[in-house]
Enzyme design. Structure first.
Site, PDB file in Angstrom:
ATOM      1  N   CYS A  76      -3.571  39.775  83.786  1.00  0.00           N
ATOM      2  CA  CYS A  76      -4.880  40.397  83.599  1.00  0.00           C
ATOM      3  C   CYS A  76      -5.832  39.440  82.875  1.00  0.00           C
ATOM      4  O   CYS A  76      -6.234  38.432  83.440  1.00  0.00           O
ATOM      5  CB  CYS A  76      -4.742  41.737  82.885  1.00  0.00           C
ATOM      6  SG  CYS A  76      -6.204  42.795  83.084  1.00  0.00           S
ATOM      7  N   HIS A 107      -0.603  44.859  85.428  1.00  0.00           N
ATOM      8  CA  HIS A 107       0.233  45.143  84.262  1.00  0.00           C
ATOM      9  C   HIS A 107       1.504  45.854  84.735  1.00  0.00           C
ATOM     10  O   HIS A 107       1.522  46.504  85.783  1.00  0.00           O
ATOM     11  CB  HIS A 107      -0.494  46.063  83.278  1.00  0.00           C
ATOM     12  CG  HIS A 107      -1.645  45.422  82.579  1.00  0.00           C
ATOM     13  ND1 HIS A 107      -1.491  44.418  81.666  1.00  0.00           N
ATOM     14  CD2 HIS A 107      -2.986  45.667  82.666  1.00  0.00           C
ATOM     15  CE1 HIS A 107      -2.677  44.059  81.197  1.00  0.00           C
ATOM     16  NE2 HIS A 107      -3.599  44.792  81.791  1.00  0.00           N
TER      17      HIS A 107
END
Length: 518
Positions: free
Chosen positions: A338, A434
């Site tokens: 991310c 994630h």
């Protein structure tokens, strides 16, 4: 059994989340339909529900303990710090506003009905709701704007337990002082105490427990022992200092140990992404700001961050950018997740989070990230053709990474809908997903690739990470079952407070109540 309970604490990280999850697990194992609830959570560890709402990671863990499907009502307000004195406020899983500490207090009147409605909704659908407080209920400077501790107890008529961490010392003063600082109407909801992380002979503690009950009129419902390597998904990076991450395990016979260094960013988020690595035999995970650790690790992970541009700047100030670039030049594995993925790129254009405009990245992946006002929140499933395995995860991001024109790099992941994600350039990998390391096939394929690059022998485990997590949750349930007075706990939940409890008064409080004491 039908009812609800509030678990408060003498301070942050006293054990509220552990006790809340443990009670949820104990009740779930008894066949009770139970749900967790936290009115307001300040955390950078968050997850996405099946409906696309963003909630705190601790509530996801508690929902798993309760055997309940995670939903926004379990954490109606999530505050995500995104820089110095600035936070994003998420309400019922959706971005609501940006605020600082002062302006957030002015929102409380409009947020209270939302909190009350979310709790009432859960109580209408579950037999029991176990609520977790935040910080300490005795933060008297914040009492007027409270919506997650004693305001909630009064609003929903909740019996309340106060948890204290004896490992920090001063446990009796902390418990009695917390109670004594509360207003009389708040004290009326405090039904008892729980002591957490006790080491030693409980017979030595017993006289203090007896005296505390005499002074306060309230029993200690249990003393939870200190458990080495007790691990669960935690709320914030403070837990890293307390050893809150998952314990590592020894390598399989004939296998080597893989050293994983997670760069500890200032605004690190979702650092629990690395927890599943420690479920593998022979994987050692360290959170670090050391250039030497970055140099010598078998795998370096650049994790998520809620302040991508600011953390990139801090990396440069610390010289860690040079260490990462040198590592990439040597062909040593780096994985960015991310915000970490965005930092590894060539450019970041951000008028949303940092409002810094165009900023150069580390240039290790040919990626440009543009920040969008709309936050993307969704569950993902698919595969990694590059590693030849299945994969899955979730996305929570304003940043939108795109491969630069003319680049023909393989994607790290492909979603079931055909959308590619991430990039692979020699030993540098990046993804926006994630939780991808929690997927056994992807995690083990990645570690096998790292071991091959490092000249080590990796022998993967056979136990699914989901089973590892379930066993950890069972440990929490067993702590409650074995060390708390579960009969008294059941009565509190089912019958409420019952008889009126005594109020602790002080001379100062009595004087303050007089119209004129000058």
């Amino acid at each position: 059994m039908k009812g609800a309970l509030l678990v408060a604490g003498t301070h942050s990280d006293a054990g509220k989340s552990v006790v809340t999850a443990g009670i949820c697990r104990w009740l779930h194992r008894q066949g009770v339909r139970v749900a967790p609830f936290k009115a307001q959570n300040m955390a950078l560890n968050s997850v996405v529900t099946a409906g696309g709402a963003e909630v705190g990671r601790a509530q996801a863990m508690q929902a798993a303990a309760a055997g309940a499907e995670l939903e926004a009502a379990m954490n109606p307000i999530l505050i995500k710090p995104s820089g110095e004195r600035h936070s994003q406020v998420i309400v019922m899983g959706e971005p609501y506003t940006d605020a600082d500490a002062r302006s957030y207090r002015t929102l409380k009147d409009e947020l209270r009905p939302i909190v009350a409605s979310a709790l009432a909704d859960l109580r209408s659908r579950y037999d029991v709701v176990v609520c977790e407080g935040a910080g300490s209920p005795a933060e008297i400077n914040l009492r007027a704007s409270d919506l997650t501790n004693m305001w909630l107890a009064r609003e929903a008529q909740l019996p309340t337990l106060i948890v204290a961490d004896i490992d920090r010392g001063g446990v009796f003063a902390s418990l009695f002082g917390t109670l004594a600082l509360l207003e009389p109407d708040d004290q009326a909801h405090v039904a008892g105490f729980v002591i957490n992380k006790f080491r030693g002979d409980q017979r030595i503690l017993a006289p203090g427990l007896d005296q505390l009950q005499q002074l306060s009129g309230r029993p200690t419902l249990g003393v939870l022992p200190f458990v080495q390597d007790l691990w669960l998904d935690v709320e914030d990076s403070l837990a890293l200092d307390a050893g809150g991450a998952a314990p590592e395990s020894a390598p399989q016979p004939g296998g080597d140990t893989l050293d994983v260094a997670v760069v500890r960013l200032r605004h690190i988020s979702n650092f629990t992404d690395a927890d599943a690595l420690r479920g593998e035999p022979g994987v050692r995970v360290r959170f670090t700001r050391s250039a030497a650790d970055i140099e010598r690790a078998d795998l370096v992970i650049l994790p998520g961050t809620k302040a991508t541009v600011e953390d990139l700047e801090l990396l440069r100030n610390a010289g860690l950018d040079t260490a990462l670039v040198a590592r990439a030049a040597l062909g040593k594995p780096i994985l960015g997740i991310c915000g970490g993925y965005q930092i590894l790129g060539e450019h970041i254009h951000d008028e949303v989070e940092s409002r810094r405009g165009s900023v150069p990245g580390l240039g290790l992946l040919p990626v440009t990230t543009n920040f969008a006002a709309q936050k993307l929140r969704r569950l993902r499933s698919g595969s990694s053709p590059w590693l030849n395995c299945t994969a899955g995860g979730y996305e929570i991001r304003h940043g939108q990474p795109r491969l630069n024109g003319g680049t023909n790099l393989p994607a790290l992941l492909i979603a079931d809908d055909g959308e590619p994600d991430g990039a692979v350039s020699d030993a540098v990998l990046g993804t926006s997903w994630h939780g991808v390391l929690e997927h056994d096939a992807f995690r083990r394929a990645l570690l096998a690739w790292v071991a091959a690059r490092s000249g080590r022998r990796f022998i993967p485990g056979t136990q699914p990470f989901a089973d590892v997590r379930a066993k950890r949750l069972d440990v929490l349930g067993e702590l409650i079952e074995q060390h708390l007075d579960t009969a008294a706990l059941s009565r509190l939940i089912d019958q409420g407070l019952g008889t009126q409890l005594p109020t602790i008064t002080t001379e100062k409080r009595q004087l303050a109540a007089l119209p004129d004491h000058g």
